[in-house]
Design a protein around this motif. Structure first.
Motif, PDB file in Angstrom:
ATOM      1  N   GLU A  88      23.277  40.781 -14.909  1.00 49.39           N
ATOM      2  CA  GLU A  88      24.183  40.108 -13.958  1.00 49.39           C
ATOM      3  C   GLU A  88      25.506  41.046 -13.858  1.00 49.39           C
ATOM      4  O   GLU A  88      25.516  42.274 -14.656  1.00 49.39           O
ATOM      5  CB  GLU A  88      24.623  38.947 -14.803  1.00 49.39           C
ATOM      6  N   TYR A  91      31.351  40.226 -16.368  1.00 46.62           N
ATOM      7  CA  TYR A  91      32.339  39.469 -15.859  1.00 46.62           C
ATOM      8  C   TYR A  91      33.503  39.902 -16.828  1.00 46.62           C
ATOM      9  O   TYR A  91      34.579  39.103 -16.677  1.00 46.62           O
ATOM     10  CB  TYR A  91      32.070  37.931 -15.959  1.00 46.62           C
ATOM     11  N   ARG A 115      35.565  35.507  -8.814  1.00 44.45           N
ATOM     12  CA  ARG A 115      34.398  35.266  -8.599  1.00 44.45           C
ATOM     13  C   ARG A 115      33.689  35.844  -7.350  1.00 44.45           C
ATOM     14  O   ARG A 115      32.552  36.237  -7.637  1.00 44.45           O
ATOM     15  CB  ARG A 115      34.178  33.819  -8.475  1.00 44.45           C
TER      16      ARG A 115
HETATM   17  C1  DG2 Z   1      26.816  33.612 -13.425  1.00 42.19           C
HETATM   18  C2  DG2 Z   1      27.434  33.486 -12.116  1.00 42.19           C
HETATM   19  O1  DG2 Z   1      25.692  34.233 -13.634  1.00 42.19           O
HETATM   20  O2  DG2 Z   1      28.473  33.065 -12.029  1.00 42.19           O
HETATM   21  O3  DG2 Z   1      27.818  35.171 -15.001  1.00 42.19           O
HETATM   22  O4  DG2 Z   1      28.466  33.077 -14.890  1.00 42.19           O
HETATM   23  O5  DG2 Z   1      23.293  34.201 -12.486  1.00 42.19           O
HETATM   24  O6  DG2 Z   1      23.812  35.113 -14.883  1.00 42.19           O
HETATM   25  O7  DG2 Z   1      24.152  32.615 -14.316  1.00 42.19           O
HETATM   26  P1  DG2 Z   1      23.823  33.996 -13.819  1.00 42.19           P
HETATM   27  C3  DG2 Z   1      27.874  34.020 -14.678  1.00 42.19           C
HETATM   28  P2  DG2 Z   1      29.344  32.978 -10.679  1.00 42.19           P
HETATM   29  O8  DG2 Z   1      29.793  34.652 -10.094  1.00 42.19           O
HETATM   30  O9  DG2 Z   1      28.512  32.183  -9.746  1.00 42.19           O
HETATM   31  O10 DG2 Z   1      30.622  32.317 -11.355  1.00 42.19           O
END
Ligand code: DG2
Length: 249
Positions: A88, A91, A115
């Motif tokens: 992912e 963040y 986001r």
């Molecule tokens: C989500 C995506 O990632 O969040 O990192 O919070 O796909 O691993 O659940 P995932 C996260 P958003 O970008 O849709 O807020």
């Protein structure tokens, strides 16, 4: 020749359920997510899709989804490659934060910039933060410089595309049907590349959890038609729910 690629975002995770920013934090599937993963496997069977090779990120929620889905489809034997470049989006300092509280604190514009903007990363995470991956042993095979402290979608594309070309695209061009289990934003990065979506339009694209998205690609790995979710109704509802995240209590 038509090359088949199936993309699956992991099933709902514990932190998707709790509405927390997750990124590289290694959370597990929720009970709902396990069911979604099993349904993904059933959808593969119902549609006669038999991948030859499997890719996952290094994160447990994608690996669990892969295992549950392949078990349902009786395909546990398939060769599988796991790589951090499918992880992912990192963040940054938002990892572990509540999406609804973040929205309330910073307002809709900043929240959606973090986001969904193309190239604005969230604030970086500190190496000693409890949700940092700086000292995570699973990344001991990559240099410390490569372990992100935050990422925009643009940065995800920059780290993912070399792997796409060196491995995934190569398997497709070798005639293999490929299935990739990854994440909301790493898959948005791949879909942006495959569909040639602009930097601004990609903001409107949301990937639902646990529903296989099937691409048919030509020899230049360009889609020969629009990619299709194996359960379009559930996919539309799931994508709308992702778009509305943050508005939940
Ligand atoms: C989500 C995506 O990632 O969040 O990192 O919070 O796909 O691993 O659940 P995932 C996260 P958003 O970008 O849709 O807020």
């Amino acid at each position: 020749m038509v090359h088949k690629l199936i993309l699956v975002r992991h099933g709902q995770s514990d932190w998707n359920e709790k509405n927390l920013f997750t990124g590289w934090v290694d959370v597990r599937l929720s009970a709902v997510g396990e069911k979604e993963a099993a349904r993904a496997g059933e959808l593969l069977v119902e549609n006669n899709i038999r991948p030859d090779v499997v890719y996952t990120s290094k994160l447990s929620r994608a690996i669990q989804t892969c295992n549950i889905a392949l078990d349902k489809a009786d395909l546990l034997y398939l060769d599988t490659k796991r790589d951090w470049r499918l992880n992912e989006r990192h963040y940054g300092a938002l990892q572990g934060k509540d999406k609804a509280q973040t929205l309330a604190e910073y307002g809709q514009e900043q929240f959606m910039t973090w986001r969904r903007s193309f190239d604005v990363p969230p604030p970086p995470i500190k190496d000693d933060d409890e949700f940092s991956q700086y000292n995570d042993v699973r990344y001991s095979n990559i240099s410390k410089d490569e372990i992100p402290k935050t990422e925009s979608l643009k940065i995800v594309i920059d780290r993912l595309l070399p792997y796409w070309h060196s491995d995934i695209a190569k398997d497709l061009l070798d005639g293999k049907t490929v299935i990739v289990f990854a994440h909301g934003n790493s898959l948005r990065a791949l879909v942006k590349h495959l569909d040639g979506i602009s930097d601004s339009d990609i903001a409107g694209l949301n990937i639902p959890t646990g529903i296989p998205l099937v691409y048919e690609l030509d020899d230049e790995l360009k889609p020969t038609k629009k990619a299709e979710y194996l359960d379009p109704e559930a996919a539309a509802a799931g994508a709308a729910a992702v778009a509305a995240q943050g508005n939940k209590k």
